[in-house]
Design a protein around this motif. Structure first.
Motif, short mmCIF file in Angstrom:
data_model
loop_
_atom_site.label_atom_id
_atom_site.label_comp_id
_atom_site.label_asym_id
_atom_site.label_seq_id
_atom_site.Cartn_x
_atom_site.Cartn_y
_atom_site.Cartn_z
N UNK A 51 2.92 7.10 2.67
CA UNK A 51 3.39 6.25 1.76
C UNK A 51 4.99 6.28 2.30
N UNK A 52 5.89 6.87 2.37
CA UNK A 52 7.39 7.63 2.45
C UNK A 52 7.20 7.52 4.43
N UNK A 53 5.99 8.00 4.85
CA UNK A 53 6.45 8.06 6.31
C UNK A 53 6.04 6.26 7.46
N UNK A 54 4.98 6.27 6.11
CA UNK A 54 4.59 4.61 6.72
C UNK A 54 6.60 3.26 6.60
N UNK B 121 -0.76 12.00 -8.17
CA UNK B 121 -1.48 12.76 -7.61
C UNK B 121 -2.75 12.83 -8.82
N UNK B 122 -2.74 13.48 -10.14
CA UNK B 122 -3.79 13.50 -10.77
C UNK B 122 -4.62 12.55 -10.49
N UNK C 242 0.74 -0.78 0.38
CA UNK C 242 -0.07 -0.02 -0.27
C UNK C 242 0.90 1.11 0.00
N UNK C 243 2.13 1.19 0.94
CA UNK C 243 2.79 2.28 0.95
C UNK C 243 3.54 2.23 -0.04
N UNK C 244 3.55 1.76 -1.31
CA UNK C 244 3.78 1.98 -3.09
C UNK C 244 3.11 2.23 -3.64
N UNK C 245 2.22 1.98 -3.45
CA UNK C 245 0.93 2.15 -4.57
C UNK C 245 0.82 4.21 -4.16
N UNK D 123 0.29 10.54 -0.85
CA UNK D 123 1.66 10.63 -0.93
C UNK D 123 2.85 10.75 -0.32
N UNK D 124 2.36 11.30 0.77
CA UNK D 124 3.48 11.53 1.81
C UNK D 124 3.61 10.77 2.25
#
Length: 367
Positions: A248-251, A174-175, A165-168, A245-246
């Protein structure tokens, strides 16, 4: 017979060799001050390089007046506008004059609507700030707890599902995610508004009050719950689109760092005392794992400001990103140059503040 025994004159005792422990490290106050000064001085060339690159890239298209109004004005009027703006002077003269203007927070005047770029920044900056704050709340609310869950369930199916999910979240444009969210929650289910920051009635009331430009604060100031609910409903989809979007990075950062601290000796000591695994994650492994999150917030602000252009365009959220896209379409490169320069300054200041906060939390950063 007397024996003459000469006794050497007493002199200063030889100095004892300095032990490693006697060497004093610089005080924490001096190290922090030096660190703050270095980070501030590094911020100046960063902004200068970004502003310089933007300036010369835009000048590769020619002068901004011709780019925006060429073919729409007679040749004599076009030449007059170019001369008035100073774009017929040598490029280096224009460059140093522009640097001098930035020092006085003069980012030029837009070509299409003839208003100072600073006014554009003030008028639409609140909307972008509001959106970025919403997105950060989503990123923290999703990324941190689910990162802890993934670390606690390491190498099991919840961990695998959360990593995918984080990768997705990070890989999906974003659009595209914004359009899908609008289709599902606005068109098919009808739960949330399609676009805008508020409905027309709420916008008129908030703009008439002459508030901060941040609709949630202005709505709370009115004390009208209808306005507050309307503003929050309009913010859900843009905030989710940009915040995930962010998230996923934090996770992934939280998962990796919690797993790393899980192997530290003090965790083994706590485990030997009978501390439960859930408490180990929440109380012992969680806090050290937050330090890398703090250090990357500045970079994520830059990512969010870039993503805000597409998010605001997708949801017609009238902020700096929405205006930047409009000025790009109109080839108003003076406005584009000013907005990008201001965004560069904001990103540099954010990174500076984040670095200082990280130095307060973790003294090792200062050395």
């Amino acid at each position: 017979m007397t024996t003459d025994i000469s006794v050497p004159a007493a002199g200063p005792a030889p100095a004892a060799p300095a032990s490693p422990t006697s060497r004093r490290r610089p005080s924490s106050g001096s190290s922090l001050g030096r660190y703050v000064l270095v980070r501030f001085l590094l911020m100046i060339p960063t902004v200068l390089i970004l502003v310089t690159v933007v300036f010369f890239l835009i000048r590769l298209t020619g002068d901004p007046i011709t780019a925006a109004l060429g073919g729409r004005l007679p040749a004599d009027q076009l030449a007059q506008r170019i001369h008035e703006a100073g774009y017929d002077r040598p490029i280096l003269v224009q460059y140093f004059e522009y640097l001098g203007q930035i020092l006085t927070f003069n980012f030029g005047t837009t070509i299409t609507d003839r208003q100072p770029v600073v006014e554009v920044l003030v008028t639409y900056g609140g909307a972008t700030l509001e959106l970025v704050c919403y997105a950060l709340i989503v990123a923290f609310a999703v990324g941190i707890p689910f990162g802890m869950i993934a670390a606690a369930k390491r190498d099991r199916w919840p961990d695998a599902a959360l990593r995918v999910s984080a990768i997705l979240f990070y890989a999906t444009p974003v659009f595209f995610s914004g359009l899908v969210a609008k289709l599902i929650f606005s068109v098919w289910l009808g739960w949330l508004p399609v676009s805008g920051r508020a409905n027309v009635r709420t916008e008129v009331a908030l703009n008439r009050s002459g508030g901060t430009g941040i609709y949630l604060i202005d709505a709370i100031a009115t004390g009208n719950p209808v306005y507050i609910q309307d503003v929050l409903l309009h913010a859900v989809l843009p905030a989710l689109t940009l915040g995930l979007l962010t998230a996923g990075i934090f996770l992934r950062l939280v998962r990796t760092n919690v797993i790393g601290t899980y192997n530290m000796p003090y965790i083994d000591a706590a485990r030997s005392r009978g501390v439960r695994e859930g408490r180990l994650v929440r109380k012992h492994a969680y806090r050290p794992a937050l330090i890398p999150i703090i250090t990357v917030i500045g970079l994520q602000i830059a990512l969010m400001l870039g993503g805000a252009v597409l998010t605001e365009t997708t949801f017609e959220w009238k902020g700096l990103g929405f205006q930047l896209a409009a000025y790009l379409s109109a080839r108003d490169f003076v406005a584009v140059q000013g907005i990008v320069a201001m965004i560069a300054i904001i990103v540099a200041l954010t990174n500076f503040i984040v670095d200082i906060v990280a130095a307060f939390i973790d003294p090792r950063v200062r050395y």
